[in-house]
Write a protein that holds these residues in place. Structure first.
Motif: not given
Lengths: 186, 458
Positions: A44, A46, A174, B207-211, B296-299
């Protein structure tokens, strides 16, 4: 003559065998009870926020920092989605508490659901994992949602101190979602 | 809805569950239909006419994964436990297959030079899907196992419906050799083809997120013709009939075969069927997906002065990294090539102990070994068969087979052919052991038909 009889018996038996299909008991109505529980995980949002993210142009603290995301949500999975579980990992080196709120808005811009509980991130906290769940009864709200608003609420300091532009503290977040589906006969 | 009619139909076929091995019928009783399995087969007729629509009806289906009984047995075990057990014993890739043929017209006659000319028209539906375990696991369990790669490498689909007009010649070269060839014109109603797919989906720690989630080296192509319609064409019986009768996508194929009498009692036969292609040019719509992507997701940036379209940016990034396209270009599809071979030993007397005259050939018994294989880009299959064939009396011939193939190592088959005067009827089926419980069979097949066969009195 004896051999003719044997042949006829053999042929008759084979014909009967080949034409007569036997079955053991089966119950196709069991399909009504079949359900397949499948779980998908998705990455999702971060965040990596620093002091300037909580200050306005005059370097004054912003109490509520918000942003929104508008993903397309279709009804295709609606009958099967049973639960959503969010995992949020936070790390806060600021001397301030934060609250994280996620609000669901419909197409008219009306808030229809707030993810509960609101996540508390204590000051100077090392890595904390919080799991927040949308239960089955609240799932319809997801499908009525047009966009989600993420708000970070900065709690007042106990000693009257404020965040300065020179502060090197960080607020990291995160997240991931776990989607629980139950594929069953509708 | 109409445009999805064929897709729904295919899904129904998928549920039934194939091979094209007609091990009982192959080289059996001098039937005219053996010429479709080996154009070089020997027939002794003066001429033959198949009963229109009933000269050959055949259906074969199978699924290597599990049986109907595995799931629906009324044995007090919860169906969800049975589904779980079936998934647990699922192989690296299992295949589901179905083949159906209906001979609409069949005939043949002996030419003045003693060659036998046979011809006819049949309809065939052919379906095969190879489903990798990774896809089953992804659907059944989800993607919660970190670093587990869910690959589509073994995913393959082939489905088609064709009308086939054919004519073949069986020629006796000398006492030892009989050769044959058959030409076919295909008219395709629909075709779906997907093969040589690759790529995987997996989730790893970020790295930046969980998955971090990956689509890795994806290369998927599914070609279709006659499946998706945009011009309001009606899909009904008359549509199918017109497409079967040369209004569809046209193609050409050849069968060749031989019979060789190695010695008085040893015979070797072989054939290669459906070496051919169809040019798919009508109602073509093909789908392609290829590329790599990771996310990795959305920052979130929390910048109210410059609000970002996060989802739009994500989609643009995905579109720039991958190719998702629909093609309308015609394509060639190849028919699955079938190989048949046999070695047999004939023995016994021309007159049996019952004092009747067998009236055909020198020997009452024949036993031997057959090999069948399909070779296709989508899937290849091989089966070995031991058989025993016998004249039971002057009117009746029987054949018993034991076959080992990817479905089973305990497949017993049986065929009967009767001929009284000019009237011939035959029936062949396999997987007889599963007749104790047909729901437990992973595959089954049958062929039956009626012919009028006129013997050469010379």
């Amino acid at each position: 003559m004896k051999n003719i009889k044997i042949n006829k018996i053999t042929v008759t038996a084979l014909v009967i065998l080949s034409l007569m299909g036997c079955t053991k008991d089966v119950d196709f109505n069991q399909l009504d009870d079949a359900s397949i529980h499948t779980t998908f995980i998705s990455t999702l949002i971060y965040l990596n926020l620093t002091a300037p993210d909580f200050l306005n142009d005059l370097n004054q603290e912003i109490r509520v920092t918000s942003d929104f995301i508008e993903p397309p949500i279709t009804d295709e999975t609606k009958p099967y989605l049973e639960k959503v579980e969010f995992t949020v990992i936070t790390k806060n080196t600021f001397n301030r508490n934060f609250k994280l709120s996620i609000t669901f808005y419909d197409a008219l811009g009306t808030p229809i659901y707030v993810l509960q509980p609101i996540i508390n991130v204590p000051e100077n906290s090392s890595e904390l994992t919080t799991i927040v769940e949308i239960p089955k009864t609240d799932i319809p709200y997801i499908y009525n949602t047009k966009y989600f608003v993420f708000s970070i609420i900065l709690s007042p300091s106990t000693d009257g101190s404020v965040i300065l532009i020179s502060d090197t503290s960080k607020f990291d977040l995160k997240s991931s979602a776990k989607l629980f589906f139950n594929y069953r006969k509708i | 809805m109409r445009k999805y009619s064929l897709i729904i139909f295919l899904l129904l076929v998928f549920a039934i569950g194939y091979t094209q091995n007609k091990q009982v019928l192959y080289d059996f009783a001098g039937l005219p239909q053996t010429l479709l399995l080996n154009p070089g087969a020997e027939v002794e007729n003066k001429f033959h006419v198949g009963m229109p629509l009933f000269s050959q009806v055949s259906a074969q289906g199978g699924f290597t994964g599990f049986s109907t009984y595995d799931i629906f047995a009324d044995n007090g075990i919860d169906i969800n436990d049975k589904i779980k057990a079936a998934v647990n014993k699922y192989g690296t890739a299992e295949f589901v297959a179905f083949n159906q043929q209906l001979e609409l017209l069949s005939g043949g006659f002996r030419l003045p030079n003693n060659d036998y000319l046979s011809f006819g028209f049949y309809e065939e539906v052919d379906f095969l899907a190879k489903i990798p375990r990774d896809m089953v696991d992804l659907f059944y369990e989800g993607n919660t196992v970190i670093d587990r790669q869910y690959s589509i490498k073994k995913l393959a689909i082939r489905a088609e419906m064709v009308g086939v007009l054919h004519a073949g010649l069986s020629k006796k070269i000398n006492e030892k050799w009989n050769l044959g060839i058959r030409a076919k014109i295909y008219s395709g109603v629909f075709n779906i083809n997907s093969k040589s797919n690759s790529g995987s989906f997996y989730t790893e720690e970020g790295t930046h997120n969980i998955y971090r989630q990956h689509l890795d080296n994806v290369n998927f192509l599914m070609q279709t013709s006659g499946v998706i319609f945009h011009d309001g064409e009606e899909i009904d019986g008359s549509y199918v009939k017109s497409k079967l009768l040369f209004g569809g996508n046209l193609g050409f194929g050849v069968d060749v075969g031989f019979t060789h009498h190695y010695s008085k009692q040893w015979t070797i036969t072989g054939s290669i069927l459906d070496v051919g292609f169809i040019n798919n040019s009508k109602n073509v719509e093909s789908f392609i997906a290829k590329g790599d992507y990771q996310v990795e997701g959305v920052q979130l940036s929390f910048d109210p002065d410059n609000p970002e379209n996060y989802w739009g940016d994500l989609k643009d990034d995905f579109d720039n990294s991958t190719v998702l396209d629909t093609l309308y270009k015609s394509y060639i599809s190849f028919r699955p090539v079938k190989l048949n071979g046999s070695a047999s030993y004939s023995f016994g007397q021309k007159y049996d102990d019952c004092r009747f005259f067998t009236d055909r050939g020198l020997y009452v018994n024949k036993m031997g070994f057959q090999l069948f294989s399909t070779v296709g880009a989508v899937h290849s299959y091989i089966a070995g068969t031991l058989f025993y064939e016998r004249w039971i009396n002057k009117y009746l011939q029987a054949k018993l087979t034991y076959t080992a193939d990817p479905y089973s190592f305990s497949n017993l088959g049986f065929g009967l052919s009767t001929k009284i005067g000019i009237f011939n009827t035959y029936f062949a089926a396999d997987n007889l052991l599963s007749l104790q419980n047909i729901y437990d069979a992973k595959s089954a097949s049958f062929q039956l038909g009626i012919n009028f066969i006129f013997e050469d009195k010379n």
